[in-house]
Scaffold this motif. Structure first.
Motif, mmCIF file in Angstrom:
data_model
loop_
_atom_site.group_PDB
_atom_site.id
_atom_site.type_symbol
_atom_site.label_atom_id
_atom_site.label_comp_id
_atom_site.label_asym_id
_atom_site.label_seq_id
_atom_site.Cartn_x
_atom_site.Cartn_y
_atom_site.Cartn_z
ATOM 1 N N HIS A 110 -9.820 0.898 4.191
ATOM 2 C CA HIS A 110 -8.598 1.144 4.964
ATOM 3 C C HIS A 110 -8.939 2.097 6.118
ATOM 4 O O HIS A 110 -9.767 2.990 5.960
ATOM 5 N N LYS A 118 -0.032 4.208 -0.448
ATOM 6 C CA LYS A 118 -0.763 5.391 0.037
ATOM 7 C C LYS A 118 -0.534 6.563 -0.941
ATOM 8 O O LYS A 118 -0.349 6.322 -2.127
ATOM 9 N N ASN A 162 0.845 -1.193 0.000
ATOM 10 C CA ASN A 162 0.000 0.000 0.000
ATOM 11 C C ASN A 162 0.880 1.243 0.000
ATOM 12 O O ASN A 162 1.383 1.658 1.044
ATOM 13 N N GLU A 166 -7.517 4.592 7.243
ATOM 14 C CA GLU A 166 -7.338 6.021 6.934
ATOM 15 C C GLU A 166 -8.551 6.553 6.183
ATOM 16 O O GLU A 166 -8.936 7.710 6.330
ATOM 17 N N GLY A 188 0.336 -3.768 9.550
ATOM 18 C CA GLY A 188 0.696 -2.878 10.649
ATOM 19 C C GLY A 188 2.178 -2.997 10.952
ATOM 20 O O GLY A 188 2.601 -3.927 11.627
ATOM 21 N N SER A 189 2.963 -2.058 10.367
ATOM 22 C CA SER A 189 4.413 -1.993 10.612
ATOM 23 C C SER A 189 5.151 -3.289 10.269
ATOM 24 O O SER A 189 6.100 -3.685 10.940
ATOM 25 N N VAL A 190 4.694 -3.941 9.188
ATOM 26 C CA VAL A 190 5.407 -5.133 8.697
ATOM 27 C C VAL A 190 6.634 -4.674 7.914
ATOM 28 O O VAL A 190 6.587 -3.688 7.180
ATOM 29 N N LEU A 245 -0.295 -6.847 4.445
ATOM 30 C CA LEU A 245 -0.538 -5.562 3.772
ATOM 31 C C LEU A 245 0.488 -4.608 4.368
ATOM 32 O O LEU A 245 0.524 -4.405 5.581
ATOM 33 N N VAL A 246 1.332 -4.067 3.503
ATOM 34 C CA VAL A 246 2.505 -3.327 3.974
ATOM 35 C C VAL A 246 2.448 -1.886 3.486
ATOM 36 O O VAL A 246 2.289 -1.641 2.279
ATOM 37 N N GLY A 247 2.589 -0.940 4.397
ATOM 38 C CA GLY A 247 2.592 0.473 4.030
ATOM 39 C C GLY A 247 4.008 1.001 3.896
ATOM 40 O O GLY A 247 4.650 0.893 2.855
ATOM 41 N N GLY A 248 4.532 1.570 4.990
ATOM 42 C CA GLY A 248 5.837 2.239 4.958
ATOM 43 C C GLY A 248 6.951 1.427 4.319
ATOM 44 O O GLY A 248 7.720 1.943 3.500
ATOM 45 N N ALA A 264 -1.220 -0.165 15.155
ATOM 46 C CA ALA A 264 0.045 -0.700 14.614
ATOM 47 C C ALA A 264 0.373 -0.112 13.244
ATOM 48 O O ALA A 264 1.417 -0.410 12.682
ATOM 49 N N ILE A 265 -0.525 0.740 12.703
ATOM 50 C CA ILE A 265 -0.293 1.249 11.348
ATOM 51 C C ILE A 265 0.593 2.486 11.393
ATOM 52 O O ILE A 265 0.236 3.497 12.003
ATOM 53 N N GLY A 266 1.762 2.364 10.756
ATOM 54 C CA GLY A 266 2.684 3.493 10.646
ATOM 55 C C GLY A 266 3.306 3.904 11.971
ATOM 56 O O GLY A 266 3.913 4.961 12.076
HETATM 57 C C1 PEP Z 1 -1.154 0.260 5.977
HETATM 58 O O1 PEP Z 1 -1.303 1.459 5.862
HETATM 59 O O2 PEP Z 1 -1.957 -0.528 5.442
HETATM 60 C C2 PEP Z 1 -0.020 -0.216 6.758
HETATM 61 C C3 PEP Z 1 -0.026 -1.448 7.174
HETATM 62 O O3 PEP Z 1 0.978 0.699 6.996
HETATM 63 P P1 PEP Z 1 2.368 0.414 7.750
HETATM 64 O O4 PEP Z 1 2.942 -0.841 7.178
HETATM 65 O O5 PEP Z 1 3.202 1.616 7.463
HETATM 66 O O6 PEP Z 1 2.046 0.250 9.203
#
Ligand code: PEP
Length: 253
Positions: free
Chosen positions: A98, A15, A13, A100, A214-216, A234-237, A174-176
């Protein structure tokens, strides 16, 4: 319930990051460096970047998709992007609900369910996000809260191929934040989610993929996906740098 574990999915993701040119260059580098892998990789890019991502990813084996979709099929909905438009550029996946979007755009479970239905109707695979905030976790209500949200977010959602539905458990705390759930936390919720899926879709529950988000990152992806009911992340950062995505694929190899 998990007789044969479905193929793992690593969904990225991005974003609101990367211009179309940056996204295209990233996809080109991935295409050049993509290792052989059993893991399905999906890049969820800003919608405006999707045509370039599609062109540059071609032949890599990676899928792509969007981060949101309209609940409506077409018409006077200024600024919205329909599921058919995403399908037309070759998208496979779309994130719906999501946290957000729930928080900053007031998306209710009802809207999330309508978006999931719209995605499936157009042949897209919705990644339906659910998860508790810190107060629910601290009050020990995280499982009840998340399962209620899941049931409501799947209202009227049906499919013929269970691999077209993906659920992402993303605890908002846990997200970001750098604060990751433990693999036991992820498995606890994934198993509970699969229990609800078994109620709703008795023949299909074992084939619907349940992700953790969440912060994977490369350091924890393997452990977090260890549980029998966790089928990906699902990976963000950590999805923005190619090196870190290749690191996650290497960790899962
Ligand atoms: C996300 O936004 O879906 C997410 C998991 O972000 P992050 O990996 O940065 O926590």
């Amino acid at each position: 319930m998990t007789a044969s574990k479905p193929r793992a999915l690593l969904a990225l993701n991005w974003k609101m990051n990367k211009t179309p040119s940056e996204a295209g260059a990233w996809a080109k580098s991935l295409q050049e460096e993509m290792p052989p892998t059993d893991v399905e990789l999906a890049i969820l890019a800003p919608a405006v970047a999707l045509p370039l991502v599609a062109a540059e990813l071609y032949g890599s084996g990676a899928a792509f998709g969007a981060q949101d979709v309209s609940a409506h099929a077409s018409g006077a909905y200024t600024g919205e992007i329909s599921a058919a438009m995403l399908a037309d550029v070759g998208a496979t996946y779309v994130i719906v609900g999501h946290s957000e979007r729930r928080e900053y755009h007031g998306e209710t479970d009802e809207v999330v369910a309508a978006k999931a239905r719209a995605a499936l109707t157009a042949g897209l695979r919705p990644i339906v996000c659910v998860g508790e905030r810190l107060p629910e976790r601290e009050a020990g209500r995280h499982v009840t809260y998340t399962l209620d949200q899941l049931r409501a977010s799947l209202t009227g959602v049906s499919f013929t191929d269970p691999t077209t539905l993906v659920i992402a458990y993303e605890p908002v705390w846990a997200i970001g934040t750098g604060r990751t759930a433990t693999s036991a936390d992820a498995e606890e919720m994934a198993a509970a989610i699969r229990g609800v899926l078994a109620e709703l879709y008795p023949d299909a529950a074992g084939s619907v993929r349940v992700l953790y988000g969440g912060s994977v990152k490369p350091d924890n992806v393997r452990e977090i996906m260890d549980g029998p009911n966790v089928n990906g992340a699902l990976v963000g950062g950590a999805s923005l740098q190619l090196g870190s995505v290749l690191g996650m694929l290497a960790a899962l190899a």
